[in-house]
Design a protein around this motif. Sequence first.
Motif, short mmCIF file in Angstrom:
data_model
loop_
_atom_site.label_atom_id
_atom_site.label_comp_id
_atom_site.label_asym_id
_atom_site.label_seq_id
_atom_site.Cartn_x
_atom_site.Cartn_y
_atom_site.Cartn_z
N ALA A 120 0.67 -1.19 0.13
CA ALA A 120 0.01 -0.08 -0.04
C ALA A 120 1.10 1.30 0.06
O ALA A 120 0.46 2.33 -0.31
N GLY A 121 2.07 1.18 0.17
CA GLY A 121 3.15 2.25 0.28
C GLY A 121 3.66 2.90 -0.88
O GLY A 121 4.36 3.78 -0.97
N GLN A 122 3.16 2.14 -1.95
CA GLN A 122 3.93 2.67 -3.35
C GLN A 122 2.80 2.27 -4.54
O GLN A 122 2.02 1.45 -4.31
N SER A 123 2.94 2.95 -5.64
CA SER A 123 2.07 2.61 -6.62
C SER A 123 2.84 2.33 -7.80
O SER A 123 3.68 3.17 -8.16
N ALA A 124 2.33 1.31 -8.66
CA ALA A 124 3.11 0.97 -9.97
C ALA A 124 1.94 0.86 -10.79
O ALA A 124 1.43 -0.24 -11.32
N VAL A 125 1.29 2.16 -11.25
CA VAL A 125 0.48 2.04 -12.26
C VAL A 125 0.76 2.59 -13.63
O VAL A 125 1.86 3.40 -13.75
N PHE A 126 0.59 1.81 -14.69
CA PHE A 126 1.17 2.05 -16.00
C PHE A 126 0.08 2.07 -17.14
O PHE A 126 -0.84 1.88 -17.12
N ALA A 127 0.51 3.10 -18.24
CA ALA A 127 -0.29 3.12 -19.27
C ALA A 127 0.49 3.13 -20.57
O ALA A 127 1.49 3.28 -20.81
N THR A 128 -0.27 2.61 -21.55
CA THR A 128 0.43 2.86 -22.91
C THR A 128 -0.56 3.55 -24.12
O THR A 128 -1.89 2.99 -23.88
N SER A 129 -0.24 4.21 -25.05
CA SER A 129 -0.97 4.56 -26.09
C SER A 129 -0.93 3.70 -27.54
O SER A 129 -1.66 4.06 -28.26
N SER A 130 0.05 2.58 -27.19
CA SER A 130 0.01 1.72 -28.31
C SER A 130 0.28 0.19 -27.86
O SER A 130 1.68 0.03 -27.61
#
Length: 407
Positions: A240-250
């Motif tokens: 809960a102490g860190q965030s690892a959200v990622f996104a891609t447009s391709s």
Amino acid sequence: MRKGSPRAGVALAGLAMAAAACGGAATTSGSTSTTSTASTTTTASTTTTAPAVTTPGGTAVPGGFEPGSVTFVSSTTGFVIGIDSSCPAATCVALARTTDGGAHWSALPAPAAGFVSRLGRPSAGVPAVSEVRFADERDGWIYGPSLFATHDGGATWQQVDLGGSVVSLETSGAFVDAVVSPCPGAQECDGSMKLDQAPATGGRFATVLTGPSTRSGATFEELLSLHAPVGFADLTGGDAGQSAVFATSSLADPTGWKAFPDPCTGAMVVEFVAPDTTHLYSLCGGAAGAGNQMKSVVVTSDGKSHVAGTPPPGGDAEALAVSPSSDVVVVAAASGASSLYRSTDGGRTWTTAETYSDGGIGFDDLGFTTSSQGVVIHGLPGPITGEVSQLLMTSDSGATWSVVPIA
């Protein structure tokens, strides 16, 4: 669910969303679905037509069938896995298919595996699965934590080893992506979550993204939403102490995944959904108590985020579905009862569509196939709750939900 890291804001930091004109196939939240049609390529002197789809004919659905997971690839064709409670172990995986919108069902061959619900634990030495996803009538996957794939409509299944437990899988466009935990079975361990990707029509999975090292469990349902060509993945694990959200447009570019701001500010990210190529809807849950939880729906577009509205407080937030038009939003919640809340103005105002006095057994695979058609599994198969699970379907954009018999 994911415990969101406190952030000063929730803006999309620099993600270049693809234009809406490049939108992919229709998708459903939770149970992602894609609709494929045969294509014809014409040259000056030659016309090539894609071969007709060949799938198994099917047999009678077992009398003890109880549904556990659903995916629809069009308004007419869908697949459900569940338990054949009449088999000796009472947990044998069974697979059913409809080609007429749920009016009739037939059984297809299923992998040699046991079914495990979201509250259960897999048996040692036996491959266990809990979810089903299909990209089209031929290409499908049954997973959680083991993984099986078919590319002949369910006639045959092959087990796929991704070096860990598959905790989430979605398909859109030409791709299938899987979030993989390093932890076996229901154990917790230290390690990195990863995102693997393969062609939807078959081929080897390759790792496109690796999260930070964290302590997590194999049964933790990660967050993953694809709407080709864009995609979003949460590899935070149990920390809960860190965030690892990622996104891609391709999705076609394995190196295109970039860090993405946590969509919820100091709250749990319960689920996020990309109903098109330019919007991300996130369901955020705050502190819970006495059968209530503060919830909010956050909408992100063009690099800006705002709270669209707050669903009713009753129950703990479980799932989010957004229609392809982005106007209708449905939230599932459960505590002492199980409820489906509905908004017809993008999340600003809410009504209660359905409430079940079931002790809070909850929902799975809530999602829209079209702007009017949606599906959800109510309850858990097997004896774990004492309630028989059922497939619910809506044909009026979530205003009403009806039980669909699978027989």
